[in-house]
Design a protein around this motif. Structure first.
Motif, mmCIF file in Angstrom:
data_model
loop_
_atom_site.group_PDB
_atom_site.id
_atom_site.type_symbol
_atom_site.label_atom_id
_atom_site.label_comp_id
_atom_site.label_asym_id
_atom_site.label_seq_id
_atom_site.Cartn_x
_atom_site.Cartn_y
_atom_site.Cartn_z
ATOM 1 N N GLU A 56 0.812 -1.094 -0.087
ATOM 2 C CA GLU A 56 0.182 -0.002 -0.062
ATOM 3 C C GLU A 56 0.785 1.186 0.023
ATOM 4 O O GLU A 56 0.306 2.394 -0.381
ATOM 5 C CB GLU A 56 -0.827 0.076 1.334
ATOM 6 C CG GLU A 56 -2.253 -0.979 1.171
ATOM 7 C CD GLU A 56 -1.700 -2.472 1.691
ATOM 8 O OE1 GLU A 56 -2.317 -3.326 1.578
ATOM 9 O OE2 GLU A 56 -0.421 -2.490 2.103
ATOM 10 N N SER B 217 -11.709 -0.358 7.065
ATOM 11 C CA SER B 217 -11.747 -1.775 6.499
ATOM 12 C C SER B 217 -10.569 -2.066 5.425
ATOM 13 O O SER B 217 -10.006 -3.059 5.611
ATOM 14 C CB SER B 217 -13.166 -1.870 5.537
ATOM 15 O OG SER B 217 -13.031 -1.152 4.687
ATOM 16 N N VAL C 267 -7.206 -2.935 7.684
ATOM 17 C CA VAL C 267 -7.129 -4.133 8.497
ATOM 18 C C VAL C 267 -6.135 -4.971 8.160
ATOM 19 O O VAL C 267 -5.260 -5.442 8.925
ATOM 20 C CB VAL C 267 -8.788 -4.968 8.319
ATOM 21 C CG1 VAL C 267 -8.407 -6.457 8.776
ATOM 22 C CG2 VAL C 267 -9.688 -4.048 8.981
ATOM 23 N N GLY C 268 -5.745 -5.277 6.757
ATOM 24 C CA GLY C 268 -4.761 -6.129 6.135
ATOM 25 C C GLY C 268 -3.496 -5.703 6.656
ATOM 26 O O GLY C 268 -2.670 -6.312 7.403
ATOM 27 N N PRO C 269 -3.195 -4.345 6.561
ATOM 28 C CA PRO C 269 -1.776 -3.977 6.980
ATOM 29 C C PRO C 269 -1.441 -3.836 8.320
ATOM 30 O O PRO C 269 -0.336 -4.158 8.825
ATOM 31 C CB PRO C 269 -1.718 -2.424 6.392
ATOM 32 C CG PRO C 269 -2.639 -2.489 5.213
ATOM 33 C CD PRO C 269 -3.770 -3.444 5.584
ATOM 34 N N ALA D 123 -1.335 -7.449 9.768
ATOM 35 C CA ALA D 123 0.223 -7.809 9.307
ATOM 36 C C ALA D 123 1.323 -7.322 9.852
ATOM 37 O O ALA D 123 2.203 -7.879 10.453
ATOM 38 C CB ALA D 123 0.279 -7.509 7.538
ATOM 39 N N ALA E 259 -9.320 -12.277 8.695
ATOM 40 C CA ALA E 259 -8.636 -11.170 8.583
ATOM 41 C C ALA E 259 -6.959 -11.663 9.143
ATOM 42 O O ALA E 259 -6.024 -11.451 8.457
ATOM 43 C CB ALA E 259 -8.678 -9.740 9.380
ATOM 44 N N ALA F 164 -5.704 -13.996 6.534
ATOM 45 C CA ALA F 164 -5.335 -13.159 5.323
ATOM 46 C C ALA F 164 -3.902 -12.401 5.467
ATOM 47 O O ALA F 164 -3.078 -12.318 4.681
ATOM 48 C CB ALA F 164 -6.201 -12.415 5.055
ATOM 49 N N ALA F 165 -3.689 -12.037 6.802
ATOM 50 C CA ALA F 165 -2.358 -11.347 7.071
ATOM 51 C C ALA F 165 -1.245 -12.198 7.109
ATOM 52 O O ALA F 165 -0.130 -11.783 6.678
ATOM 53 C CB ALA F 165 -2.637 -10.607 8.465
ATOM 54 N N ARG G 266 -0.426 -12.890 3.501
ATOM 55 C CA ARG G 266 0.074 -11.582 3.008
ATOM 56 C C ARG G 266 1.663 -11.514 3.282
ATOM 57 O O ARG G 266 2.397 -11.232 2.640
ATOM 58 C CB ARG G 266 -0.635 -10.402 3.801
ATOM 59 C CG ARG G 266 -0.133 -9.091 3.416
ATOM 60 C CD ARG G 266 -0.678 -8.016 4.230
ATOM 61 N NE ARG G 266 -0.169 -6.793 4.102
ATOM 62 C CZ ARG G 266 -0.522 -5.865 3.536
ATOM 63 N NH1 ARG G 266 -1.687 -5.992 2.983
ATOM 64 N NH2 ARG G 266 -0.196 -4.503 3.323
ATOM 65 N N ASN G 267 2.063 -11.816 4.731
ATOM 66 C CA ASN G 267 3.401 -11.439 4.901
ATOM 67 C C ASN G 267 4.238 -12.814 4.455
ATOM 68 O O ASN G 267 5.382 -12.565 4.030
ATOM 69 C CB ASN G 267 3.326 -12.035 6.684
ATOM 70 C CG ASN G 267 3.070 -10.794 7.335
ATOM 71 O OD1 ASN G 267 2.786 -9.777 6.665
ATOM 72 N ND2 ASN G 267 2.952 -10.828 8.774
#
Length: 707
Positions: free
Chosen positions: A184, A203, A206-208, A211, A268, A271-272, A275-276
């Protein structure tokens, strides 16, 4: 599962069990067991339905306490900086927004451990300068020179403070660099990256943020390992020689994982992790130390790609499905097998991180301890009956305990062999009615006492009472709402192979066959009690309960209609003739036609004894209505009334006795005693002595089980 070695991925463990089975109690017990040794936190989405960001903030807050095994309390710089930026309302002007972010970083830095140390050092240096200027040098510095020195001191004061705080900010350099590296940020600088995060919606952030939380946990575990101290961890044999060198995982206990808020947070979090792993390729990419233990009372469809549903006897062929283990038998090795080549689909999928395990039911001793007090339940109930009745279910045991508390000591509400139908509250409402109301999943209504027409859950309980239909994909469509009822009961974990209570002779007849999925014994008994208590149309309750032949009622109608539906369904699915005949005998016995069923069983005796034992075990698992109305001893006497005076041979009489004994013996309301065992053993021994076949090993093995 809490021991950990570097670079090992951690699972999200789904602790499975139906509603009120004791999952919350287990989480609390494990949390207390972690004490101050294992870093842990607890979320309860039943009480606090937090959004994912707020939930992660609460977890970080709980983990930042002091721990006996850590030199320093954990810190979460990446997560904290992102959270500060997200919660800040920045100015529209870019330069002012930059100054705001700088101010946030400076303020946060002063509150860190290094920042507080720098502040104290700054105060000490400032005090020293005051002493030097106004004390030791005051006789030497007079007039204009004193003013010059004072001005120099005032100019040096902020410079020294800035230098000292800059050393404190040095501890945040990795956290700021991490925010630069997230997708991002688009390779912007640290300040611009935080400004961009601040302008994102909650919302989208949430991901960053999650993570960042996992990256902080990983960084803490790597840079500040736990102190080497003795612990009580049970390690696998392959690690036995390295027991003193392992670390503890960090544990997050999650209650209410099936709630909407719980699902969003866990999705979430997984998903994190993905993502990592994608942003940092390598074996240690997603090796954060966090083990999640989440209490779930619903099966999630995404788990089916890797795990067999608990209501299926065997995994689907040509799939990577594996059986769900009991919590007491769950090991890391079983979970990591999915990392082997060809073990499953996309390893970056969310299902790859889940590890569903089944909560062990309470033992008979534990149930007895939980329900034991001085107040009677209609009469003293043996521990074996209570355990068989509740199936080790926590909520069921508590329901019985509550019934003890509201039952007057001098109440005459029933006999010891009939605790469930006899137990009522002060208003006369039976226990089974209250139990169904609190246990059934949303979408299934509990039957009212004395209701004439059976509800869908009662029809489903009658259908699942036959072990041959429990795992059968063929569902009669003419039974009202049966497919929907089965789907709800299965998805809410009330149907499972873990609930099957094998008889003593099952292994003799069935060998090592897989256990069939069955309805939980507590729910099944409550539903069948409701069916037995229902009155026929147009017949008042007292008349229906009078002695003598009972008029045809809902019990008769339900099992008759179900037998006909299955018989009509069999030819369309190539059902074998013998199997259809055996199933018809099962329903005849459920309808109380004991004599013809015993006669048909005796006619099959001299064909194949092992197959005969298998048929005997199947028939003896049929629902028994007699124990709803009278004691097991009275029911046995009623079944065998005059059977020895009918002129039947030894095999027919012994078969009838054995069928009656095992039919009543398998019912959870019957207390298993040495007297029953001796009669069953004698029945098998008599049959083996009167067999026309040379091989009577199956009969001898079955009888020896009751010796």
């Amino acid at each position: 599962m809490i021991w950990r070695y570097p670079d090992q991925r951690q699972p999200v463990v789904a602790l499975l069990g139906p509603r009120q089975s004791g999952k919350t109690t287990m989480l609390r017990s494990l949390s207390q067991g972690c004490g101050s040794t294992v870093v842990h936190a607890h979320l309860d989405f039943h009480e606090n339905p937090l959004d994912p960001v707020s939930a992660a903030a609460l977890v970080a807050f709980q983990m930042m306490r002091g721990w006996d095994t850590l030199r320093r309390s954990p810190v979460f710089h990446r997560f904290a900086l992102g959270l500060l930026a997200l919660n800040e309302n920045l100015e529209a002007d870019r330069s002012r927004a930059t100054d705001q972010i700088k101010g946030l970083i400076q303020q946060y830095t002063r509150n860190t451990r290094r920042g507080r140390f720098a502040t104290r050092l700054e105060e000490a240096v400032d005090a020293t300068m005051d002493v030097v200027v106004t004390g030791a040098l005051s006789p030497l510095v007079q007039g204009q020179a004193r003013e010059v020195v004072t001005a120099a001191r005032e100019r040096a004061r902020p410079v020294i403070g800035s230098l000292l705080q800059s050393t404190a900010r040095w501890g945040l350099r990795d956290a700021l660099r991490w925010h630069v590296g997230i997708p991002e940020a688009e390779a912007a600088g640290s300040l611009d990256a935080l400004i961009r995060l601040s302008s994102a919606s909650r919302s989208a952030a949430v991901g960053p943020l999650l993570a960042a939380f996992l990256a902080d946990a990983k960084d803490q575990a790597e840079r500040h390992p736990a102190l080497r101290s003795p612990c009580s961890c049970e390690l696998p044999e392959e690690y036995a020689g390295r027991a003193a060198r392992h670390d503890h995982a960090w544990v997050l206990f999650v209650d209410g994982a099936q709630t909407p808020a719980g699902r969003r947070f866990l999705a979430a979090l997984v998903a994190a992790r993905i993502r990592n792993e994608q942003n940092e390729p390598g074996s240690a990419a997603a090796a954060d130390p966090l083990v999640v233990l989440a209490a779930c009372d619903q099966w999630q469809p995404e788990w089916t790609t890797r795990w067999c549903e608990p209501w299926r006897t065997t995994p689907l062929p040509d799939t990577p499905q594996r059986r769900v283990p009991l919590l007491s038998r769950a090991t890391r090795t079983r979970w990591t097998r999915q990392d082997e080549a060809g073990a499953g689909p996309d390893p970056a999928s969310a299902a790859h991180y889940w590890y569903p395990v089944w909560l062990d039911p309470m033992s008979e001793e534990r149930v007895s301890y939980l329900t034991d007090d001085a107040a009677p339940l209609a009469a003293p109930v043996p521990a074996s009956v209570v355990h068989a009745l509740t199936g080790g279910h926590w909520g069921a045991a508590l329901a019985l305990q509550e019934q003890r508390e509201i039952t007057p000591p001098d109440a005459e509400t029933g006999a010891p062999d009939r605790p469930l139908p006899a137990a009522v509250d002060a208003s006369g409402r039976p226990l089974w009615s209250r139990a169904l109301e609190t246990s059934l999943p949303e979408g299934l209504a509990a039957p009212a006492p004395r209701r004439t027409h059976p509800t869908p859950v009662v029809l489903a309980a009658a259908y699942l009472a036959d072990m041959r239909t429990a795992d059968d994909p063929r569902v009669p469509q003419d039974i009202a709402d049966l497919p929907r009822s089965l789907e709800l009961l299965r998805r809410n974990l009330w149907v499972s192979t873990f609930f099957h209570r094998p008889s003593r002779i099952r292994e003799v007849g069935w060998g090592e066959a897989d256990r069939p999925p069955v309805l939980h014994p507590w729910l099944s008994r409550c539903a069948l009690t409701a069916l037995s208590a229902a009155t026929p149309d147009g017949v008042p309750a007292p008349a229906a309960a009078a002695e003598g032949e009972r008029p045809a009622g809902p019990w008769h109608d339900v099992f008759t209609r179900q037998a006909r539906a299955l018989a009509a369904l069999a030819p369309t699915h190539n059902g074998s003739g013998p199997a259809r005949e055996e199933q018809q005998l099962f329903y005849d016995l459920a309808l109380g036609r004991f004599a013809p069923v015993a006669e048909a069983l005796a006619d099959r005796f001299d064909r194949d004894h092992r197959a005969w034992v298998r048929l005997l075990d199947y028939l003896a698992s049929a629902p028994c209505r007699l124990v709803h109305e009278q004691s097991a001893q009275e029911s046995y006497a009623l079944l065998l009334a005059g059977i020895e005076q009918t002129g039947r041979d030894v095999v027919a009489v012994a078969t009838a006795k054995l069928l009656a004994l095992l039919w009543l013996y398998n019912d959870p309301l019957t207390e298993r005693s040495r007297r029953w065992d001796a009669q069953i053993e004698e029945g098998f021994e008599r049959l083996s002595h009167n067999s026309r076949l040379l091989d009577v090993s199956a009969l001898q093995q079955a009888g020896a089980l009751f010796a």
